[in-house]
Motif scaffolding. Structure first.
Motif, PDB file in Angstrom:
ATOM      1  N   THR A  81       0.824  -1.218   0.000  1.00 43.76           N
ATOM      2  CA  THR A  81       0.000   0.000   0.000  1.00 43.76           C
ATOM      3  C   THR A  81       0.858   1.268   0.000  1.00 43.76           C
ATOM      4  O   THR A  81       0.366   2.354   0.256  1.00 43.76           O
ATOM      5  CB  THR A  81      -0.936   0.012   1.223  1.00 43.76           C
ATOM      6  OG1 THR A  81      -0.148  -0.246   2.381  1.00 43.76           O
ATOM      7  CG2 THR A  81      -2.034  -1.002   1.100  1.00 43.76           C
ATOM      8  N   LEU A  84      -0.409   3.919  -2.494  1.00 46.66           N
ATOM      9  CA  LEU A  84      -1.865   4.100  -2.476  1.00 46.66           C
ATOM     10  C   LEU A  84      -2.212   5.574  -2.737  1.00 46.66           C
ATOM     11  O   LEU A  84      -1.665   6.465  -2.110  1.00 46.66           O
ATOM     12  CB  LEU A  84      -2.368   3.700  -1.091  1.00 46.66           C
ATOM     13  CG  LEU A  84      -3.845   3.410  -0.932  1.00 46.66           C
ATOM     14  CD1 LEU A  84      -4.221   2.161  -1.715  1.00 46.66           C
ATOM     15  CD2 LEU A  84      -4.164   3.187   0.536  1.00 46.66           C
ATOM     16  N   SER A  85      -3.127   5.812  -3.679  1.00 45.83           N
ATOM     17  CA  SER A  85      -3.494   7.211  -3.934  1.00 45.83           C
ATOM     18  C   SER A  85      -4.855   7.559  -3.342  1.00 45.83           C
ATOM     19  O   SER A  85      -5.174   8.735  -3.205  1.00 45.83           O
ATOM     20  CB  SER A  85      -3.473   7.514  -5.428  1.00 45.83           C
ATOM     21  OG  SER A  85      -4.288   6.592  -6.106  1.00 45.83           O
ATOM     22  N   ILE A 106      -1.121   2.510   5.810  1.00 50.28           N
ATOM     23  CA  ILE A 106      -1.257   3.497   4.735  1.00 50.28           C
ATOM     24  C   ILE A 106      -0.415   4.724   5.046  1.00 50.28           C
ATOM     25  O   ILE A 106      -0.132   5.018   6.202  1.00 50.28           O
ATOM     26  CB  ILE A 106      -2.730   3.906   4.481  1.00 50.28           C
ATOM     27  CG1 ILE A 106      -3.301   4.643   5.687  1.00 50.28           C
ATOM     28  CG2 ILE A 106      -3.595   2.739   4.091  1.00 50.28           C
ATOM     29  CD1 ILE A 106      -4.433   5.547   5.297  1.00 50.28           C
ATOM     30  N   CYS A 110      -2.113  10.060   2.394  1.00 46.88           N
ATOM     31  CA  CYS A 110      -3.009   9.442   1.415  1.00 46.88           C
ATOM     32  C   CYS A 110      -4.385  10.141   1.442  1.00 46.88           C
ATOM     33  O   CYS A 110      -4.909  10.456   2.505  1.00 46.88           O
ATOM     34  CB  CYS A 110      -3.148   7.969   1.773  1.00 46.88           C
ATOM     35  SG  CYS A 110      -4.359   7.102   0.839  1.00 46.88           S
ATOM     36  N   ASP A 131     -10.786   8.550  -7.506  1.00 47.00           N
ATOM     37  CA  ASP A 131      -9.552   9.281  -7.282  1.00 47.00           C
ATOM     38  C   ASP A 131      -9.412  10.467  -8.249  1.00 47.00           C
ATOM     39  O   ASP A 131      -9.130  11.594  -7.844  1.00 47.00           O
ATOM     40  CB  ASP A 131      -8.375   8.310  -7.451  1.00 47.00           C
ATOM     41  CG  ASP A 131      -7.054   8.976  -7.222  1.00 47.00           C
ATOM     42  OD1 ASP A 131      -7.035   9.937  -6.444  1.00 47.00           O
ATOM     43  OD2 ASP A 131      -6.052   8.545  -7.804  1.00 47.00           O
ATOM     44  N   THR A 147      -6.928  14.456   3.594  1.00 51.13           N
ATOM     45  CA  THR A 147      -5.918  13.397   3.743  1.00 51.13           C
ATOM     46  C   THR A 147      -5.996  12.797   5.142  1.00 51.13           C
ATOM     47  O   THR A 147      -6.525  13.431   6.066  1.00 51.13           O
ATOM     48  CB  THR A 147      -4.497  13.956   3.501  1.00 51.13           C
ATOM     49  OG1 THR A 147      -4.300  15.053   4.382  1.00 51.13           O
ATOM     50  CG2 THR A 147      -4.293  14.399   2.075  1.00 51.13           C
TER      51      THR A 147
END
Lengths: 320, 332
Positions: A81, A84-85, A106, A110, A131, A147
């Motif tokens: 991860t 991860l976006s 994470i 992110c 996304d 975030t």
């Protein structure tokens, strides 16, 4: 005796050890671009979309780490991860977010999106993922960036209330949360007002109004001053705005545009401060700086109550 | 007296080693990024410098030497400190999701073994070069993160009760100072001391302040907030500096250990078993610290560091003073 070959051999071994990646390791990893977690009464289900968008995997587990282990079993490869976006959540945001951030699953920076719809078990690589939509909304000032580190920072600091980008049937907006759960959705104006104050956008378009052409803001610097008025706290927000030039000529903000901005900021303050006591703009820090009585020593709950009786003034300045 | 004839470490190199010791733990430990902690670090550094200042600015060269038995005593906390540093480094690697932290530890011990067989001057030069590189990298940080810094974050209220004494427990370089002085000229020792004091009282607090402005309200999280700071600075998307800083953190800790172990090794006469005689106890201590994190608690460092870092050098200096006075009175 020539020791160079031995030294080179030692160096190569070190390089292999340092990277931690041999041929086998690389091919055993699946890099997740999107991780969706759905909370149910009896546990969690999760979906991972890999970085190329080619495949998605679905599994169930009791905790996020269990979920990742089950997803790895499903994929036949361990799930990384690190790239991860987007983290897509359905359920209680504060409960779902705490474990993966604190266990390092994470990256804290992110992006996080909450959805009120159940998460599909499979993702279609051809359709737009949330996304891309979220990034576009942030870039044009529809939403502030949401975030994991900001969400947890607001929950543990400030007044214990946070705003999370949310996908609903009506489109993308912001929802307010505290540690106990969902508080409500913000209006479009309030979400844009918060986005304007956060300054995360690239360009902030103001739509054309009656008799006025559309203009685009290129920068907004917000200064917050705090003082005590009678028995409540009062904020003075000064927004220094820069407007994009049109055909090389300077554009000044008309009264209609000023009213639009004023309405957006006012809605943001009304719906976050007065209705929920949310501190999403470092208001507590501003109060500490301006030595508002007890700002440093108040608990989050006390600060939240204090904010619910707050008043504010908005001043707009335009950079020439 | 210990190795008095060797004056290997210059002022800059000594300063580099002392700062690397501090930076090694700064990167590996869960440092809270807040204005209050930056002030705590700065105040503690000034207090430590004030307590040690008279020892460094005495003119009698003999005052710089510890008796051998005291230097031998000093080896124990130094080795414990190195073991603690290894354990913290392991945790950093683990929190950063490094591929194989146990293998990295094996590699670290390989590096230590090799470095300890080299002359001490190579460690001194490596420390000097590393701190010069760090200087450039630290200069780059505020430039990259200027646009994303929140000045208001400096005023985030924090619980200051837990901060008191935290910096004392992380000042492991104080344990090294008396041993470092054994191989420095008085002038070099003064330069190292001044450089260390400025670096610790100014540069590290400024980095914490910058980190507080970047990290906003999330000041504590698993792993070091320095890497959260890196993730938030916009230029790191263009120039990936995370890798550099991760290896810089490892390099700081490794070089600090090499420097400390070299100094510990030189307390006794050279022996073919000296290196393994250091690495085996170090491996044992670090193994215990990794498996049992509470084996060397913070409270232990609260008295171990002031005792061995400040108490013993003062005791040695007073002993030297009394001894000199006694000799003078006997000769007259």
């Amino acid at each position: 005796m020539n020791r160079l070959p031995y030294r080179l051999l030692a160096l190569c071994s070190c390089a292999v050890l340092l990277t931690g990646c041999d041929h086998e390791t690389l091919h055993k990893q699946r890099y997740a671009a999107l991780f969706a977690i759905e909370q149910h009464a009896n546990g969690l289900t999760g979906t991972v979309l890999d970085l190329g968008g080619a495949q998605s995997y679905h599994a169930a587990g009791d905790s996020v780490s269990d979920l990742l282990a089950a997803l790895a079993l499903e994929a036949g490869q361990s799930i990384s991860t690190g790239h991860l976006s987007l983290l897509l959540l359905h359920g209680n945001v504060s409960q779902l977010l705490e474990e993966p951030v604190h266990s390092g699953t994470i990256v804290p920076t992110c992006a996080v999106l909450w959805t009120d719809e159940p998460i599909p078990g499979q993702w279609d690589a051809e359709t737009d993922t949330p996304d891309a939509m979220l990034q576009a909304a942030i870039a044009q000032g529809d939403l502030p960036a949401s975030t994991a580190d900001r969400i947890l920072g607001d929950l543990y600091g400030g007044s214990g209330v946070t705003a999370v980008a949310s996908q609903t049937a009506g489109g993308l907006t912001l929802s307010l949360w505290d540690s106990s759960g969902f508080l409500g959705l913000l209006s479009t104006d309030a979400a844009r007002g918060l986005a304007l104050l956060s300054g995360d956008w690239d360009r902030f378009p103001l739509p054309a109004a009656l008799g006025e052409s559309a203009v685009t803001l290129t920068a907004c610097k917000t200064k917050i001053a705090v003082r005590q008025v009678d028995d409540h706290i009062a904020f003075h927000l000064t927004l220094s705005l820069s407007v994009a030039r049109q055909h090389g000529a300077a554009v000044s903000l008309s009264d209609v545009h000023r009213e639009t901005i004023h309405a957006m900021v006012n809605a943001a303050m009304q719906e976050t401060l007065t209705q929920q006591g949310g501190d999403l703009l470092f208001l507590r820090e501003a109060a500490c700086r301006d030595r508002y009585p007890d700002a440093e020593t108040m608990t989050a709950a006390e600060w939240r109550i204090c904010l619910q009786t707050a008043t504010w003034e908005i001043e707009l300045l335009q950079h020439s | 007296m210990t190795n008095t004839d060797r004056k290997d470490w210059t002022g800059g190199q000594g300063m580099a080693l002392l700062l690397l010791c501090r930076l090694g733990l700064f990167f590996s430990h869960e440092t809270p990024y807040s204005t209050a902690y930056a002030l705590d670090v700065s105040m503690t550094a000034l207090l430590q410098a004030a307590l040690l200042l008279p020892l460094y600015f005495r003119n009698a060269p003999s005052a710089y030497q510890l008796p051998t038995w005291l230097a031998r005593c000093q080896r124990v906390p130094c080795l414990l400190w190195c073991g603690y540093l290894v354990a913290q480094l392991y945790r950093l690697m683990d929190s950063l999701r490094a591929a194989k932290p146990p293998l990295l530890l094996l590699l670290l011990f390989g590096v230590l073994l090799y470095a300890l067989t080299l002359p001490e001057v190579s460690a001194a030069r490596a420390a000097g070069l590393t701190i010069a590189l760090a200087g450039f990298a630290f200069l780059l940080l505020p430039i990259t993160g200027f646009s994303t810094a929140h000045v208001l974050s400096l005023y985030t209220p924090v619980d200051t009760a837990n901060l008191w004494g935290l910096e004392w427990a992380q000042s492991g370089e104080l344990l090294l100072m008396p041993l470092l002085r054994q191989c420095q000229s008085p002038k070099a020792a003064k330069q190292s001391f001044c450089g260390w004091a400025i670096g610790k009282a100014v540069v590290i607090p400024l980095t914490i302040v910058f980190g507080a402005m970047q990290n906003g309200r999330l000041q504590n999280w698993e792993g070091n907030p320095f890497f959260l700071l890196l993730a938030r600075t916009p230029l790191s998307d263009t120039f990936r500096m995370d890798g550099f800083w991760i290896w810089f953190a490892v390099g700081c800790a490794a070089l600090a250990m090499v420097g400390i172990l070299h100094r510990v090794k030189s307390v006794d006469r050279p022996s073919p078993f000296a290196v393994m005689g250091l690495l085996i106890p170090l491996a044992a201590v670090s193994g215990i610290c990794i498996l049992q994190p509470s084996a060397l608690p913070v409270s232990l460092w609260h008295w171990l560091i002031p005792l061995f870092g400040i108490g013993i050098p003062w005791a040695a200096a007073l002993y030297d003073r009394i001894h000199t006075c006694h000799e003078r009175s006997a000769s007259t």
